[in-house]
Design a protein around this motif. Structure first.
Motif, short mmCIF file in Angstrom:
data_model
loop_
_atom_site.label_atom_id
_atom_site.label_comp_id
_atom_site.label_asym_id
_atom_site.label_seq_id
_atom_site.Cartn_x
_atom_site.Cartn_y
_atom_site.Cartn_z
N LEU A 1 -17.54 7.68 -25.12
CA LEU A 1 -17.11 7.64 -23.71
C LEU A 1 -18.28 7.74 -22.75
O LEU A 1 -18.32 7.04 -21.74
CB LEU A 1 -16.10 8.76 -23.44
CG LEU A 1 -14.70 8.53 -23.97
CD1 LEU A 1 -13.83 9.75 -23.74
CD2 LEU A 1 -14.07 7.30 -23.34
N ILE A 2 -19.26 8.60 -23.04
CA ILE A 2 -20.38 8.76 -22.11
C ILE A 2 -21.25 7.50 -22.11
O ILE A 2 -21.74 7.09 -21.05
CB ILE A 2 -21.20 10.03 -22.42
CG1 ILE A 2 -22.03 10.44 -21.19
CG2 ILE A 2 -22.09 9.87 -23.61
CD1 ILE A 2 -21.25 10.94 -20.04
N VAL A 3 -21.43 6.86 -23.26
CA VAL A 3 -22.20 5.61 -23.31
C VAL A 3 -21.47 4.52 -22.51
O VAL A 3 -22.08 3.80 -21.71
CB VAL A 3 -22.46 5.16 -24.76
CG1 VAL A 3 -22.96 3.73 -24.82
CG2 VAL A 3 -23.44 6.11 -25.43
N LEU A 4 -20.16 4.42 -22.71
CA LEU A 4 -19.37 3.45 -21.96
C LEU A 4 -19.44 3.71 -20.47
O LEU A 4 -19.60 2.78 -19.66
CB LEU A 4 -17.92 3.49 -22.45
CG LEU A 4 -16.94 2.55 -21.78
CD1 LEU A 4 -17.32 1.10 -22.07
CD2 LEU A 4 -15.52 2.81 -22.28
N ARG B 1 -12.43 4.07 -15.10
CA ARG B 1 -11.06 4.59 -14.93
C ARG B 1 -10.49 4.85 -16.31
O ARG B 1 -10.46 3.96 -17.15
CB ARG B 1 -10.20 3.58 -14.18
CG ARG B 1 -10.60 3.41 -12.75
CD ARG B 1 -9.61 2.54 -11.99
NE ARG B 1 -10.03 2.38 -10.63
CZ ARG B 1 -10.80 1.40 -10.19
NH1 ARG B 1 -11.24 0.49 -11.05
NH2 ARG B 1 -11.14 1.31 -8.93
N LEU B 2 -10.03 6.06 -16.50
CA LEU B 2 -9.48 6.44 -17.80
C LEU B 2 -8.01 6.76 -17.60
O LEU B 2 -7.66 7.86 -17.17
CB LEU B 2 -10.24 7.66 -18.34
CG LEU B 2 -10.42 7.68 -19.84
CD1 LEU B 2 -11.50 6.67 -20.21
CD2 LEU B 2 -10.81 9.03 -20.33
N ALA B 3 -7.16 5.80 -17.85
CA ALA B 3 -5.72 6.01 -17.72
C ALA B 3 -5.17 6.31 -19.11
O ALA B 3 -5.12 5.43 -19.96
CB ALA B 3 -5.06 4.78 -17.13
N VAL B 4 -4.80 7.55 -19.32
CA VAL B 4 -4.27 7.96 -20.63
C VAL B 4 -2.75 7.97 -20.54
O VAL B 4 -2.17 8.74 -19.77
CB VAL B 4 -4.80 9.36 -21.02
CG1 VAL B 4 -4.28 9.75 -22.39
CG2 VAL B 4 -6.32 9.37 -21.01
#
Length: 194
Positions: A147-150, A162-165
């Motif tokens: 996630l941090i690389v992305l 944007r992280l829509a879970v």
């Protein structure tokens, strides 16, 4: 010389109709609508050309790269500092960290039990010990890394993260945590206990 309308023609002298007949259903002499093409049921054009559905909308001005990198670099710095602290202050020696209250009062290992020992082993490159202390935590370290690389790549490119879970995923995460907790506290799952 202006042409004169014929006797049977119905026209409107308003400047917007410019000698054209009145639309069907409107009596002669009705004031013209604000738009020359605004017949009954016709779409009215918006005031701004980009307001039409599907029309290209100009992107907002891009923020400078340094501002885009502030959030992901701050998160990465905080997590790195936490791992550096745990790597320096050994959780295997008593008295450095508080004991898990659930373990202390019930003897049950929660899903986070062994997480500090796992982080300490992970920092020192001992992956088998890290997995033995808390395998789920090691999976979490990997997910955080992805996630941090992305996030950093998207920040450099100027694409917002944007992280829509969806709720189903939250339920799935909860089920995995509950199952991990249950198995590591049973005799056959003692390999997952710290």
């Amino acid at each position: 010389m202006d042409p004169q309308p014929t006797a049977g023609a119905v026209t409107d002298a308003s400047p917007t109709r410019q000698g054209r007949p009145a639309p069907p259903g409107e009596p002669p002499g009705t004031p013209a609508r604000p738009h020359a093409h605004a017949w009954p049921g016709a779409p009215v054009p918006p005031a701004h050309p980009h307001a039409w559905p599907g029309a290209p909308v100009p992107p907002p001005p891009a923020r400078p790269l340094a501002r885009r990198l502030v959030a992901p670099v701050a998160v990465l710095g905080g997590v790195t500092a936490a791992f550096a602290y745990v790597g320096t202050v050994d959780p295997n020696e008593p008295g450095h960290y508080p004991v898990c209250p659930l373990l202390r009062f019930t003897g049950i290992h929660c899903p986070g039990c062994g997480g500090l020992r796992s982080a300490h082993a992970f920092v020192h490159g001992d992956l088998p010990a890290a997995l033995g202390a808390n395998a789920l935590a090691v999976v979490g370290y990997g997910l955080f890394g992805v996630l941090i690389v992305l996030w950093l790549i998207r920040a450099v490119r100027g694409v917002p993260m944007r992280l829509a879970v969806p709720p189903a995923l939250w339920w799935g995460i909860g089920a995995v945590l509950a199952l991990f907790t249950l198995v590591r506290n049973l005799p056959f799952g003692s390999a997952l206990a710290p």
